[in-house]
Design a protein around this motif. Structure first.
Motif, PDB file in Angstrom:
ATOM      1  N   SER A 335       0.845  -1.189   0.000  1.00 45.03           N
ATOM      2  CA  SER A 335       0.000   0.000   0.000  1.00 45.03           C
ATOM      3  C   SER A 335       0.878   1.236   0.000  1.00 45.03           C
ATOM      4  O   SER A 335       2.043   1.180   0.429  1.00 45.03           O
ATOM      5  CB  SER A 335      -0.907   0.002   1.240  1.00 45.03           C
ATOM      6  OG  SER A 335      -1.683   1.177   1.313  1.00 45.03           O
ATOM      7  N   LEU A 336       0.323   2.347  -0.470  1.00 49.54           N
ATOM      8  CA  LEU A 336       1.053   3.612  -0.396  1.00 49.54           C
ATOM      9  C   LEU A 336       0.085   4.764  -0.212  1.00 49.54           C
ATOM     10  O   LEU A 336      -1.102   4.682  -0.528  1.00 49.54           O
ATOM     11  CB  LEU A 336       1.933   3.824  -1.633  1.00 49.54           C
ATOM     12  CG  LEU A 336       1.354   3.608  -3.027  1.00 49.54           C
ATOM     13  CD1 LEU A 336       0.536   4.787  -3.485  1.00 49.54           C
ATOM     14  CD2 LEU A 336       2.469   3.331  -4.016  1.00 49.54           C
ATOM     15  N   TRP A 337       0.614   5.827   0.362  1.00 45.87           N
ATOM     16  CA  TRP A 337      -0.174   7.036   0.616  1.00 45.87           C
ATOM     17  C   TRP A 337       0.764   8.230   0.547  1.00 45.87           C
ATOM     18  O   TRP A 337       1.848   8.196   1.136  1.00 45.87           O
ATOM     19  CB  TRP A 337      -0.818   6.964   2.001  1.00 45.87           C
ATOM     20  CG  TRP A 337      -1.701   8.141   2.293  1.00 45.87           C
ATOM     21  CD1 TRP A 337      -1.340   9.331   2.866  1.00 45.87           C
ATOM     22  CD2 TRP A 337      -3.104   8.244   2.028  1.00 45.87           C
ATOM     23  NE1 TRP A 337      -2.421  10.171   2.972  1.00 45.87           N
ATOM     24  CE2 TRP A 337      -3.523   9.529   2.464  1.00 45.87           C
ATOM     25  CE3 TRP A 337      -4.044   7.379   1.476  1.00 45.87           C
ATOM     26  CZ2 TRP A 337      -4.837   9.957   2.354  1.00 45.87           C
ATOM     27  CZ3 TRP A 337      -5.356   7.804   1.357  1.00 45.87           C
ATOM     28  CH2 TRP A 337      -5.740   9.076   1.800  1.00 45.87           C
ATOM     29  N   TYR A 338       0.354   9.258  -0.187  1.00 49.00           N
ATOM     30  CA  TYR A 338       1.186  10.454  -0.282  1.00 49.00           C
ATOM     31  C   TYR A 338       0.585  11.559   0.562  1.00 49.00           C
ATOM     32  O   TYR A 338      -0.560  11.989   0.349  1.00 49.00           O
ATOM     33  CB  TYR A 338       1.328  10.912  -1.730  1.00 49.00           C
ATOM     34  CG  TYR A 338       2.183  12.152  -1.872  1.00 49.00           C
ATOM     35  CD1 TYR A 338       3.496  12.175  -1.374  1.00 49.00           C
ATOM     36  CD2 TYR A 338       1.692  13.295  -2.486  1.00 49.00           C
ATOM     37  CE1 TYR A 338       4.285  13.307  -1.491  1.00 49.00           C
ATOM     38  CE2 TYR A 338       2.481  14.427  -2.622  1.00 49.00           C
ATOM     39  CZ  TYR A 338       3.776  14.430  -2.115  1.00 49.00           C
ATOM     40  OH  TYR A 338       4.554  15.554  -2.225  1.00 49.00           O
ATOM     41  N   ASP A 339       1.354  12.046   1.533  1.00 48.43           N
ATOM     42  CA  ASP A 339       0.998  13.185   2.377  1.00 48.43           C
ATOM     43  C   ASP A 339       1.574  14.425   1.711  1.00 48.43           C
ATOM     44  O   ASP A 339       2.744  14.772   1.904  1.00 48.43           O
ATOM     45  CB  ASP A 339       1.573  12.966   3.781  1.00 48.43           C
ATOM     46  CG  ASP A 339       1.403  14.177   4.685  1.00 48.43           C
ATOM     47  OD1 ASP A 339       0.636  15.087   4.329  1.00 48.43           O
ATOM     48  OD2 ASP A 339       2.068  14.207   5.745  1.00 48.43           O
ATOM     49  N   GLU A 340       0.752  15.094   0.905  1.00 48.20           N
ATOM     50  CA  GLU A 340       1.243  16.218   0.099  1.00 48.20           C
ATOM     51  C   GLU A 340       1.706  17.377   0.972  1.00 48.20           C
ATOM     52  O   GLU A 340       2.699  18.043   0.657  1.00 48.20           O
ATOM     53  CB  GLU A 340       0.157  16.679  -0.861  1.00 48.20           C
ATOM     54  CG  GLU A 340       0.613  17.755  -1.836  1.00 48.20           C
ATOM     55  CD  GLU A 340      -0.418  18.024  -2.915  1.00 48.20           C
ATOM     56  OE1 GLU A 340      -0.058  18.689  -3.900  1.00 48.20           O
ATOM     57  OE2 GLU A 340      -1.568  17.579  -2.780  1.00 48.20           O
ATOM     58  N   GLU A 341       1.008  17.626   2.067  1.00 46.78           N
ATOM     59  CA  GLU A 341       1.351  18.750   2.925  1.00 46.78           C
ATOM     60  C   GLU A 341       2.784  18.646   3.443  1.00 46.78           C
ATOM     61  O   GLU A 341       3.499  19.653   3.535  1.00 46.78           O
ATOM     62  CB  GLU A 341       0.381  18.829   4.104  1.00 46.78           C
ATOM     63  CG  GLU A 341       0.657  19.986   5.049  1.00 46.78           C
ATOM     64  CD  GLU A 341      -0.331  20.051   6.199  1.00 46.78           C
ATOM     65  OE1 GLU A 341      -0.105  20.854   7.137  1.00 46.78           O
ATOM     66  OE2 GLU A 341      -1.336  19.305   6.169  1.00 46.78           O
ATOM     67  N   ASN A 342       3.214  17.446   3.762  1.00 48.74           N
ATOM     68  CA  ASN A 342       4.558  17.237   4.305  1.00 48.74           C
ATOM     69  C   ASN A 342       5.516  16.583   3.313  1.00 48.74           C
ATOM     70  O   ASN A 342       6.644  16.245   3.683  1.00 48.74           O
ATOM     71  CB  ASN A 342       4.478  16.378   5.573  1.00 48.74           C
ATOM     72  CG  ASN A 342       3.712  17.063   6.683  1.00 48.74           C
ATOM     73  OD1 ASN A 342       4.108  18.119   7.158  1.00 48.74           O
ATOM     74  ND2 ASN A 342       2.592  16.466   7.090  1.00 48.74           N
ATOM     75  N   ASP A 343       5.055  16.404   2.058  1.00 54.85           N
ATOM     76  CA  ASP A 343       5.870  15.776   1.014  1.00 54.85           C
ATOM     77  C   ASP A 343       6.389  14.413   1.463  1.00 54.85           C
ATOM     78  O   ASP A 343       7.535  14.050   1.225  1.00 54.85           O
ATOM     79  CB  ASP A 343       7.045  16.675   0.612  1.00 54.85           C
ATOM     80  CG  ASP A 343       7.745  16.170  -0.652  1.00 54.85           C
ATOM     81  OD1 ASP A 343       7.045  15.685  -1.558  1.00 54.85           O
ATOM     82  OD2 ASP A 343       8.990  16.250  -0.708  1.00 54.85           O
ATOM     83  N   LEU A 344       5.524  13.643   2.112  1.00 52.83           N
ATOM     84  CA  LEU A 344       5.922  12.335   2.631  1.00 52.83           C
ATOM     85  C   LEU A 344       5.195  11.225   1.883  1.00 52.83           C
ATOM     86  O   LEU A 344       3.968  11.264   1.711  1.00 52.83           O
ATOM     87  CB  LEU A 344       5.588  12.212   4.115  1.00 52.83           C
ATOM     88  CG  LEU A 344       6.463  12.960   5.107  1.00 52.83           C
ATOM     89  CD1 LEU A 344       5.978  12.697   6.526  1.00 52.83           C
ATOM     90  CD2 LEU A 344       7.927  12.539   4.972  1.00 52.83           C
ATOM     91  N   LEU A 345       5.937  10.229   1.464  1.00 53.10           N
ATOM     92  CA  LEU A 345       5.382   9.020   0.878  1.00 53.10           C
ATOM     93  C   LEU A 345       5.392   7.931   1.943  1.00 53.10           C
ATOM     94  O   LEU A 345       6.448   7.570   2.471  1.00 53.10           O
ATOM     95  CB  LEU A 345       6.210   8.582  -0.335  1.00 53.10           C
ATOM     96  CG  LEU A 345       5.887   7.215  -0.933  1.00 53.10           C
ATOM     97  CD1 LEU A 345       4.456   7.179  -1.443  1.00 53.10           C
ATOM     98  CD2 LEU A 345       6.867   6.881  -2.065  1.00 53.10           C
ATOM     99  N   LEU A 346       4.213   7.418   2.279  1.00 50.11           N
ATOM    100  CA  LEU A 346       4.083   6.345   3.258  1.00 50.11           C
ATOM    101  C   LEU A 346       3.878   5.033   2.518  1.00 50.11           C
ATOM    102  O   LEU A 346       3.001   4.930   1.646  1.00 50.11           O
ATOM    103  CB  LEU A 346       2.895   6.589   4.193  1.00 50.11           C
ATOM    104  CG  LEU A 346       3.087   7.516   5.393  1.00 50.11           C
ATOM    105  CD1 LEU A 346       3.545   8.898   4.963  1.00 50.11           C
ATOM    106  CD2 LEU A 346       1.779   7.612   6.185  1.00 50.11           C
ATOM    107  N   ILE A 347       4.669   4.034   2.847  1.00 47.70           N
ATOM    108  CA  ILE A 347       4.485   2.716   2.253  1.00 47.70           C
ATOM    109  C   ILE A 347       4.291   1.691   3.365  1.00 47.70           C
ATOM    110  O   ILE A 347       4.843   1.810   4.461  1.00 47.70           O
ATOM    111  CB  ILE A 347       5.654   2.311   1.344  1.00 47.70           C
ATOM    112  CG1 ILE A 347       6.897   1.995   2.157  1.00 47.70           C
ATOM    113  CG2 ILE A 347       5.953   3.363   0.300  1.00 47.70           C
ATOM    114  CD1 ILE A 347       7.882   1.143   1.401  1.00 47.70           C
ATOM    115  N   SER A 348       3.488   0.681   3.060  1.00 47.67           N
ATOM    116  CA  SER A 348       3.191  -0.385   4.011  1.00 47.67           C
ATOM    117  C   SER A 348       4.073  -1.584   3.701  1.00 47.67           C
ATOM    118  O   SER A 348       3.817  -2.339   2.761  1.00 47.67           O
ATOM    119  CB  SER A 348       1.715  -0.773   3.916  1.00 47.67           C
ATOM    120  OG  SER A 348       1.456  -1.938   4.663  1.00 47.67           O
ATOM    121  N   ALA A 349       5.119  -1.765   4.505  1.00 49.05           N
ATOM    122  CA  ALA A 349       6.097  -2.834   4.290  1.00 49.05           C
ATOM    123  C   ALA A 349       5.723  -4.032   5.161  1.00 49.05           C
ATOM    124  O   ALA A 349       6.136  -4.140   6.318  1.00 49.05           O
ATOM    125  CB  ALA A 349       7.502  -2.347   4.607  1.00 49.05           C
TER     126      ALA A 349
END
Length: 678
Positions: A335-349
């Motif tokens: 899975s992935l999610w982009y937090d645009e406000e903080n320019d963070l890419l979250l991935i589910s490892a």
């Protein structure tokens, strides 16, 4: 006045239009991998090779569009419209109503449910020639549909569909709070085995689609759906790309992606697509993320997670022991999610029991949310310290999302609840459970607090070792849809403690629990059960069947964007000889579209599966020979091995030459009788 219409459209068309439509439907129903099929016989190998012809599914689809527009201009009255069932050949519980009005006018459509609360409502735009999509027809049954013009004039149709096989799924619906339930929406389920369903509050199937992949389907900002493409380039679910389509089954865009697509993607605010992918040469999998330009299909940004974490065993999850994964799946980003406000890419490892946050711009590690046990090469400052009461870490998780307030939600599968090195102490038996869980992090203090969980109280009967997910319906924790999609139960062992390696085995009941929560309380539950893996539900969406702005557009031509990139060649263990080739037996198929040439077939050998030689696809011209690996899936029985074979190659790097096609199977070189020119 009611009229019963069975929608035998081909009987009402002109001969020319009927032939055009029939050809179009057959082409559109077939996936690209089977678009130009041919069986090879022994007699053909002595003749010159036959060039593979390229099939364009979008050109075939355009013929359907043209036939629909032709009928729209034919002047069918509002009182007696032409009803066309399943216009694109792949969405059998849909139709279109075609009619003309003297004045430009719009209107509404009501697709009647078996009870009033399950009526489906939509609108159609002002026009004089109308092609109105009809969604939500009952399977193998007659559905009443009411069309109403803006002036209040209405006509009622009765539309009967042919039955599609839904015997894989026993669906039950339990309504616990009808006042809190939003009847304007329905549940889209992504079933293992490749079927998408839309199910209403009574548990009835109102839409059925099985022409694309199902792992990671989303509704786009324009109202269309996007799903993985149908063709598998490696493994069991690494697809060639993504397809944008509508509920009628019309494809608008297909994106071919080097390394393919798996599990998930996210539409960014600029329209681009952030895609979970594999390394372009497929040497490692589920550890690569790419951004695809929405207009061109080109890769404009890419991230190799080995560059962020290093290719190490740090933090290895005990889920690896029961997932049945290859060693190259060291991370298993699902899975992935982009937090645009903080320019963070979250991935589910999953194979790290961790949510990994990466600074998208400079591709550096920001933080890791998860049990820090077993991590040796990552500095401890990147991990969070738990605070508050009733805190638990998550294990082998799926589907990370972020709520509007920055809280992080995920589905905690709860596999083992220990790291790989401590696998002998994994949680088993009646003690297993899964949860949807929400965490609140403080990146200044590097603390984490658990603020919500659901599922632990349901115990082993709700346990879901793999797949599954949780989404917010309004951006908060107040309205949630939670999918526990893979509960397996053995009556013989009286146990629910089973992982992915058991999903294709017999003797298990597979159950998905799909739960709607409002203010933390369960108000509605769908259960989907059966004795095959098809009853497993990957994830779910909640959507309005008629989404504003997402009407069927018969004037838009579909387009293929991007490419699969140049496929890597391999070095065979032994030199391939072309002096004593054999003719390929009957039953093999070859096809070609704009992104790839493909083959499939099978053979039986007395060689044991463990001793079977690697299979190769070989392309040869006067100047060079290129060798590519084939995917071989084996089944042993009564001293023989049945080998199912698939292979593909992209045009990249092969342009400007004619290539003869050979196969090497169980050490024998075969002539295919075909050639390909890109």
């Amino acid at each position: 006045m009611k009229r019963k219409l069975y929608a035998t459209w081909l009987k009402t068309l002109s001969v020319a239009a009927a032939l055009t439509l029939s050809t179009s439907l057959m082409a559109c129903t077939a996936a690209a991998e089977s678009s130009t099929e041919a069986a090879i016989s022994d007699s053909e190998t002595d003749a010159e090779t036959t060039p593979l012809e390229e099939t364009d599914i979008f050109a075939s689809q355009s013929a359907t569009d043209a036939a629909l527009q032709q009928e729209a201009a034919a002047g069918y009255s509002f009182e007696s419209p032409l009803v066309v069932l399943n216009p694109y050949g792949n969405s059998p519980l849909t139709a279109v109503a075609i009619f003309s009005t003297d004045e430009e006018t719009g209107g509404t459509i009501t697709v009647k449910g078996k009870s009033e609360e399950n009526d489906i409502y939509g609108t159609f735009e002002a026009a004089t020639d109308h092609i109105v999509p009809i969604y939500g027809l009952y399977n193998g049954d007659t559905t009443e549909v009411v069309l109403t013009l803006d002036d209040g004039t209405s006509t009622t149709l009765e539309i009967t569909t042919e039955a599609v096989d839904t015997s894989y799924w026993n669906i039950e619906a339990e309504m616990l709070d009808s006042e809190a339930y939003d009847y304007s929406t329905m549940t889209l389920t992504m079933q293992s085995g490749g079927t998408l369903l839309i199910i209403d509050s009574a548990g009835d199937i109102r839409w059925y689609f099985n022409s694309l992949g199902t792992q990671g389907v989303h509704q786009l900002s324009n109202g269309h759906l996007m799903a993985p493409a149908s063709y598998t380039i490696s493994g069991t679910y690494y697809k060639s790309g993504l397809v944008e389509f509508d509920l009628s089954g019309k494809y608008y865009r297909e994106y071919a992606i080097p390394g393919g697509e798996h599990h998930d993607f996210q539409e960014l605010s600029n329209g681009n697509l952030l895609v979970a992918s594999n390394s372009p040469d497929l040497s490692s999998v589920e550890d690569y993320i790419v951004e695809i330009d929405r207009e061109t299909g080109e890769v404009v940004w890419e991230l190799d997670m080995k560059d962020v974490l290093g290719d190490t065993d740090d933090g290895a999850s005990a889920s690896i022991a029961t997932d049945g994964s290859d060693d190259i799946d060291w991370l298993h980003n699902n899975s992935l999610w982009y937090d645009e406000e903080n320019d963070l890419l979250l991935i589910s490892a999953r194979h790290k029991d961790a949510i990994v946050a990466v600074n998208k711009t400079d591709k550096t590690l920001a933080w890791i949310l998860g049990d820090p046990d077993g991590w040796e090469t990552i500095d401890e400052s990147y991990f969070f310290t738990p605070v508050g009461d009733d805190f638990e870490w998550f294990y082998a998780e799926h589907q990370v999302t972020m709520l509007d307030n920055g809280d992080i939600m995920l589905f905690d599968n709860g596999t083992a609840k220990v790291k790989y090195y401590d696998n002998e102490n994994r949680v088993t038996g009646d003690d297993v459970y899964s949860r949807a869980v929400i965490y609140r992090i403080d990146t200044e203090a590097m603390t984490v607090e658990q603020i919500f969980e659901y599922g632990k109280e349901r115990g082993a009967e709700w346990y879901s070792d793999w797949i599954s997910g949780a989404i917010s319906l309004d951006g908060t924790q107040n309205a949630l849809q939670i999918t526990a999609g893979s509960n397996l139960y053995s009556e013989e062992e009286d146990s629910h403690d089973y992982g992915p390696i058991y999903q294709l085995a017999s003797g298990y009941t597979s159950t998905s629990h799909i739960d709607r929560l409002i203010d933390g309380e369960l108000i509605f539950e769908l259960t989907i059960s059966g004795d095959t893996f098809r009853s497993q539900t990957y994830r779910t969406l909640v959507l309005s069947v008629y989404t504003e702005g997402a009407a069927l557009d018969v004037t838009q031509t579909g387009v293929l964007l991007g490419s699969l990139g140049e496929k890597s060649t391999v070095e065979p263990e032994e030199e391939i000889s072309f002096e004593n080739t054999e003719a390929l037996p009957d039953g093999w198929t070859f096809s070609r579209d704009a992104t790839k040439a493909t083959l499939s077939g099978s053979f039986i050998t007395e060689t044991a599966a463990a001793d079977l030689a690697d299979g190769y696809l070989v392309l040869k011209n006067d100047d060079e020979t290129k060798v590519y690996s084939l995917t071989q899936t084996t089944t042993e029985s009564d001293g023989t091995t049945t080998v199912a074979v698939k292979g593909w190659v992209s045009p990249d790097g092969l342009e400007g030459s004619t290539w003869e096609i050979y196969l090497v199977l169980d050490g024998v070189t075969y002539e295919s009788g075909y050639s390909v020119e890109f």
